[in-house]
Design a protein around this motif. Structure first.
Motif, PDB file in Angstrom:
ATOM      1  N   HIS A 104       0.803  -1.161  -0.081  1.00  0.00           N
ATOM      2  CA  HIS A 104      -0.002  -0.011   0.125  1.00  0.00           C
ATOM      3  C   HIS A 104       0.821   1.179  -0.018  1.00  0.00           C
ATOM      4  CE1 HIS A 104      -3.664  -2.220   0.719  1.00  0.00           C
ATOM      5  NE2 HIS A 104      -3.010  -3.004   1.843  1.00  0.00           N
ATOM      6  N   PHE A 105       0.390   2.330  -0.473  1.00  0.00           N
ATOM      7  CA  PHE A 105       1.029   3.607  -0.673  1.00  0.00           C
ATOM      8  C   PHE A 105       0.129   4.736   0.010  1.00  0.00           C
ATOM      9  CE2 PHE A 105       3.347   7.334  -2.204  1.00  0.00           C
ATOM     10  CZ  PHE A 105       4.609   6.913  -1.864  1.00  0.00           C
ATOM     11  N   HIS A 106       0.032   5.012   1.032  1.00  0.00           N
ATOM     12  CA  HIS A 106      -0.708   5.705   1.834  1.00  0.00           C
ATOM     13  C   HIS A 106      -0.512   7.361   1.507  1.00  0.00           C
ATOM     14  CE1 HIS A 106      -2.665   2.733   4.254  1.00  0.00           C
ATOM     15  NE2 HIS A 106      -1.453   2.138   4.397  1.00  0.00           N
ATOM     16  N   LEU A 107      -1.750   8.346   1.511  1.00  0.00           N
ATOM     17  CA  LEU A 107      -1.066   9.654   1.359  1.00  0.00           C
ATOM     18  C   LEU A 107      -0.102  10.136   2.414  1.00  0.00           C
ATOM     19  CD1 LEU A 107      -1.875  12.367   0.446  1.00  0.00           C
ATOM     20  CD2 LEU A 107      -3.733  12.695   2.158  1.00  0.00           C
ATOM     21  N   TRP A 108      -0.058   9.338   3.799  1.00  0.00           N
ATOM     22  CA  TRP A 108       1.114   9.665   4.534  1.00  0.00           C
ATOM     23  C   TRP A 108       2.339   9.274   3.955  1.00  0.00           C
ATOM     24  CZ3 TRP A 108       3.282  12.738   7.671  1.00  0.00           C
ATOM     25  CH2 TRP A 108       4.455  11.918   8.291  1.00  0.00           C
ATOM     26  N   ASP A 109       2.289   8.137   3.470  1.00  0.00           N
ATOM     27  CA  ASP A 109       3.610   7.635   2.565  1.00  0.00           C
ATOM     28  C   ASP A 109       4.306   8.559   1.663  1.00  0.00           C
ATOM     29  OD1 ASP A 109       3.774   5.179   4.180  1.00  0.00           O
ATOM     30  OD2 ASP A 109       2.263   4.721   2.722  1.00  0.00           O
ATOM     31  N   PHE A 110       3.201   9.024   0.876  1.00  0.00           N
ATOM     32  CA  PHE A 110       3.645  10.185  -0.037  1.00  0.00           C
ATOM     33  C   PHE A 110       4.463  11.477   0.471  1.00  0.00           C
ATOM     34  CE2 PHE A 110       2.156  14.516  -1.625  1.00  0.00           C
ATOM     35  CZ  PHE A 110       3.017  14.510  -2.850  1.00  0.00           C
ATOM     36  N   ILE A 111       3.462  12.123   1.622  1.00  0.00           N
ATOM     37  CA  ILE A 111       4.127  13.181   2.189  1.00  0.00           C
ATOM     38  C   ILE A 111       5.440  12.978   3.043  1.00  0.00           C
ATOM     39  CG2 ILE A 111       3.499  14.887   4.057  1.00  0.00           C
ATOM     40  CD1 ILE A 111       0.593  14.378   3.724  1.00  0.00           C
ATOM     41  N   ARG A 112       5.627  11.783   3.575  1.00  0.00           N
ATOM     42  CA  ARG A 112       6.804  11.254   4.324  1.00  0.00           C
ATOM     43  C   ARG A 112       7.883  11.331   3.193  1.00  0.00           C
ATOM     44  NH1 ARG A 112       8.688   6.360   4.961  1.00  0.00           N
ATOM     45  NH2 ARG A 112       6.735   5.546   4.278  1.00  0.00           N
ATOM     46  N   LEU A 113       7.708  10.308   2.359  1.00  0.00           N
ATOM     47  CA  LEU A 113       8.794  10.314   1.258  1.00  0.00           C
ATOM     48  C   LEU A 113       9.237  11.254   0.432  1.00  0.00           C
ATOM     49  CD1 LEU A 113       7.741   6.590   0.030  1.00  0.00           C
ATOM     50  CD2 LEU A 113       9.905   7.228   1.593  1.00  0.00           C
ATOM     51  N   PHE A 114       8.082  12.250  -0.001  1.00  0.00           N
ATOM     52  CA  PHE A 114       8.382  13.369  -0.682  1.00  0.00           C
ATOM     53  C   PHE A 114       9.348  14.441  -0.092  1.00  0.00           C
ATOM     54  CE2 PHE A 114       6.833  17.799  -1.413  1.00  0.00           C
ATOM     55  CZ  PHE A 114       7.679  18.128  -2.691  1.00  0.00           C
ATOM     56  N   LEU A 115       8.815  14.561   1.452  1.00  0.00           N
ATOM     57  CA  LEU A 115       9.725  15.472   2.131  1.00  0.00           C
ATOM     58  C   LEU A 115      11.155  15.149   2.397  1.00  0.00           C
ATOM     59  CD1 LEU A 115       6.882  16.972   4.572  1.00  0.00           C
ATOM     60  CD2 LEU A 115       7.888  18.219   2.675  1.00  0.00           C
ATOM     61  N   GLY A 116      11.129  13.818   2.824  1.00  0.00           N
ATOM     62  CA  GLY A 116      12.283  13.040   3.254  1.00  0.00           C
ATOM     63  C   GLY A 116      13.505  13.001   2.276  1.00  0.00           C
ATOM     64  N   ASN A 117      13.144  12.856   0.899  1.00  0.00           N
ATOM     65  CA  ASN A 117      13.859  12.598  -0.026  1.00  0.00           C
ATOM     66  C   ASN A 117      14.137  14.065  -0.770  1.00  0.00           C
ATOM     67  OD1 ASN A 117      14.475   9.838  -1.165  1.00  0.00           O
ATOM     68  ND2 ASN A 117      12.378   9.810  -0.270  1.00  0.00           N
ATOM     69  N   THR A 118      13.394  14.753  -0.524  1.00  0.00           N
ATOM     70  CA  THR A 118      13.438  16.366  -0.999  1.00  0.00           C
ATOM     71  C   THR A 118      14.350  17.180  -0.221  1.00  0.00           C
ATOM     72  OG1 THR A 118      11.462  16.622  -1.865  1.00  0.00           O
ATOM     73  CG2 THR A 118      12.647  18.561  -1.500  1.00  0.00           C
ATOM     74  N   ILE A 119      14.270  16.930   1.228  1.00  0.00           N
ATOM     75  CA  ILE A 119      15.156  17.598   2.214  1.00  0.00           C
ATOM     76  C   ILE A 119      16.680  16.539   2.186  1.00  0.00           C
ATOM     77  CG2 ILE A 119      15.950  17.849   4.857  1.00  0.00           C
ATOM     78  CD1 ILE A 119      12.781  17.998   5.019  1.00  0.00           C
ATOM     79  N   THR A 149      14.745  24.086  -7.450  1.00  0.00           N
ATOM     80  CA  THR A 149      13.518  23.754  -8.305  1.00  0.00           C
ATOM     81  C   THR A 149      13.307  22.483  -8.781  1.00  0.00           C
ATOM     82  OG1 THR A 149      13.292  26.016  -8.684  1.00  0.00           O
ATOM     83  CG2 THR A 149      11.889  24.500  -9.707  1.00  0.00           C
ATOM     84  N   GLU A 150      14.540  21.938  -9.588  1.00  0.00           N
ATOM     85  CA  GLU A 150      14.557  20.572 -10.097  1.00  0.00           C
ATOM     86  C   GLU A 150      14.294  19.564  -9.188  1.00  0.00           C
ATOM     87  OE1 GLU A 150      17.779  18.193 -11.563  1.00  0.00           O
ATOM     88  OE2 GLU A 150      17.399  19.438 -13.636  1.00  0.00           O
ATOM     89  N   ILE A 151      15.053  19.644  -7.910  1.00  0.00           N
ATOM     90  CA  ILE A 151      14.855  18.618  -7.030  1.00  0.00           C
ATOM     91  C   ILE A 151      13.373  18.409  -6.531  1.00  0.00           C
ATOM     92  CG2 ILE A 151      15.439  18.115  -4.706  1.00  0.00           C
ATOM     93  CD1 ILE A 151      18.438  19.099  -5.502  1.00  0.00           C
ATOM     94  N   PHE A 152      12.738  19.682  -6.280  1.00  0.00           N
ATOM     95  CA  PHE A 152      11.434  19.492  -5.926  1.00  0.00           C
ATOM     96  C   PHE A 152      10.545  19.058  -6.747  1.00  0.00           C
ATOM     97  CE2 PHE A 152       7.380  21.569  -5.262  1.00  0.00           C
ATOM     98  CZ  PHE A 152       6.956  21.560  -3.865  1.00  0.00           C
ATOM     99  N   GLN A 153      10.714  19.444  -8.150  1.00  0.00           N
ATOM    100  CA  GLN A 153       9.796  18.894  -8.946  1.00  0.00           C
ATOM    101  C   GLN A 153       9.905  17.356  -9.207  1.00  0.00           C
ATOM    102  OE1 GLN A 153      10.905  21.953 -12.043  1.00  0.00           O
ATOM    103  NE2 GLN A 153       8.958  22.388 -12.247  1.00  0.00           N
ATOM    104  N   PHE A 154      11.316  16.998  -9.256  1.00  0.00           N
ATOM    105  CA  PHE A 154      11.692  15.563  -9.661  1.00  0.00           C
ATOM    106  C   PHE A 154      10.925  14.670  -8.233  1.00  0.00           C
ATOM    107  CE2 PHE A 154      13.831  11.612  -9.003  1.00  0.00           C
ATOM    108  CZ  PHE A 154      13.771  11.207 -10.313  1.00  0.00           C
ATOM    109  N   ARG A 155      11.294  15.055  -7.321  1.00  0.00           N
ATOM    110  CA  ARG A 155      10.692  14.322  -5.864  1.00  0.00           C
ATOM    111  C   ARG A 155       8.976  14.262  -6.053  1.00  0.00           C
ATOM    112  NH1 ARG A 155      14.237  10.438  -4.888  1.00  0.00           N
ATOM    113  NH2 ARG A 155      16.333  11.044  -4.236  1.00  0.00           N
ATOM    114  N   LEU A 156       8.415  15.374  -6.386  1.00  0.00           N
ATOM    115  CA  LEU A 156       6.932  15.699  -6.419  1.00  0.00           C
ATOM    116  C   LEU A 156       6.667  14.628  -7.695  1.00  0.00           C
ATOM    117  CD1 LEU A 156       4.595  16.955  -5.435  1.00  0.00           C
ATOM    118  CD2 LEU A 156       4.943  18.649  -7.193  1.00  0.00           C
ATOM    119  N   MET A 157       6.877  14.882  -8.664  1.00  0.00           N
ATOM    120  CA  MET A 157       6.510  13.896  -9.574  1.00  0.00           C
ATOM    121  C   MET A 157       6.673  12.333  -9.305  1.00  0.00           C
ATOM    122  SD  MET A 157       4.983  15.757 -11.840  1.00  0.00           S
ATOM    123  CE  MET A 157       4.441  16.785 -10.344  1.00  0.00           C
ATOM    124  N   GLN A 158       7.891  12.099  -8.608  1.00  0.00           N
ATOM    125  CA  GLN A 158       8.049  10.546  -8.333  1.00  0.00           C
ATOM    126  C   GLN A 158       7.160  10.071  -7.432  1.00  0.00           C
ATOM    127  OE1 GLN A 158      11.675  10.153  -6.063  1.00  0.00           O
ATOM    128  NE2 GLN A 158      11.684   7.896  -6.209  1.00  0.00           N
TER     129      GLN A 158
END
Length: 278
Positions: free
Chosen positions: A225-240, A257-266
């Motif tokens: 499963h990939f919960h909404l919380w997983d999206f938030i956690r992984l997006f923020l963690g990998n971006t930081i 900007t590119e880092i933010f966009q890549f991790r968001l789309m991922q």
């Protein structure tokens, strides 16, 4: 060394196919054949490939799936070992094939995959992904089924028992490795078999890539499963994490900007590919 067949899937790869085929021709392993599986290229891919000693087979775009194209190429191959390479990779060293085939000396090995890295046009976050997924340390008897068909090889006699799943939208390599391990075969990671994987995708394609892979993963591992919380956690963690490493590399401001966009789309693509669970 057993004879090997290389199976290369292509669609509009005129910018890359020449470099790959040139690199193959310079390999120390010469007992080989090259199979090009073209899925309806409209550019110069086929004419460029035809300059080399290759066998070209075709699949209609409407019939294409990753697994179906691979099965078509494997059926056309005659080697004991089938090397699978993306059309937009190229080897760094002349012993790439020899290193990739070396673990097959052990009869229990069904699949070997090699290291991948980016080049000067690779997005910063993609460099981080390659570094995480393809480390420097080899693993001759890998316990998990992760692998990647951009740079891999399989034993033909195992493929004859286990053809690729033609219904999957991606991750046909992981599915194949998982089924091979169930039969008692082993997966080996060989970092000495290194290639450059050229990903120059717009962000919309990054989103689509991770979305279709998430769809496939849900079929392969229904319990995932990939919960909404997983999206938030992984997006923020990998971006930081990327921001931190880019700061240490003195590359932060040009990649901010590119880092933010890549991790968001991922991770948004991953979330959209799995049925939402709140």
């Amino acid at each position: 060394m057993v004879k090997c067949s290389l199976v290369i899937r292509c669609y509009n790869e005129e910018q890359h196919i020449d470099r790959l085929l040139s690199g193959i021709m310079q390999q120390t392993l010469i007992d080989r054949e090259i199979i090009i599986v073209d899925s309806g290229s409209t550019d110069a891919t086929v004419s460029i490939a035809s300059r080399y000693p290759v066998k070209i087979v075709s699949i209609r775009p409407e019939d294409f799936s990753f697994g179906r194209a691979l099965n078509l190429g494997c059926r056309a191959a005659s080697g004991d070992i089938i090397v699978i390479a993306s059309a937009h990779v190229y080897p760094l060293y002349k012993d790439w094939l020899e290193n990739l085939l070396y673990p097959f000396q052990r009869p229990e090995v069904a699949l070997v995959y090699g290291r991948q890295r980016g080049n000067e046009i690779t997005k910063y976050s993609e460099h981080q992904v390659f570094a995480k997924w393809f480390p420097e340390t080899p693993d001759p008897s890998q316990m998990h089924p992760f692998c990647n068909n951009a740079n891999a090889a399989i034993r033909r006699q195992v493929w004859e028992k286990l053809p690729y799943d033609e219904t999957l939208t991606g991750l046909e390599d992981l599915d194949w490795a998982k089924r091979a391990q169930r039969l008692g075969y082993q997966i080996a990671y060989q970092p000495e078999a290194e290639i450059v994987h050229v990903h120059d995708e717009p962000f919309s394609q990054i989103y689509n890539r991770y979305r279709r892979e998430a769809i496939a993963l849900k079929h392969i591992l229904p319990q995932e499963h990939f919960h909404l919380w997983d999206f938030i956690r992984l997006f923020l963690g990998n971006t930081i994490s990327d921001y931190y490493h880019a700061w240490c590399d003195r590359l932060l401001w040009e990649n901010l900007t590119e880092i933010f966009q890549f991790r968001l789309m991922q991770f948004w693509g991953t979330y959209q590919g799995v049925p939402p669970t709140w």
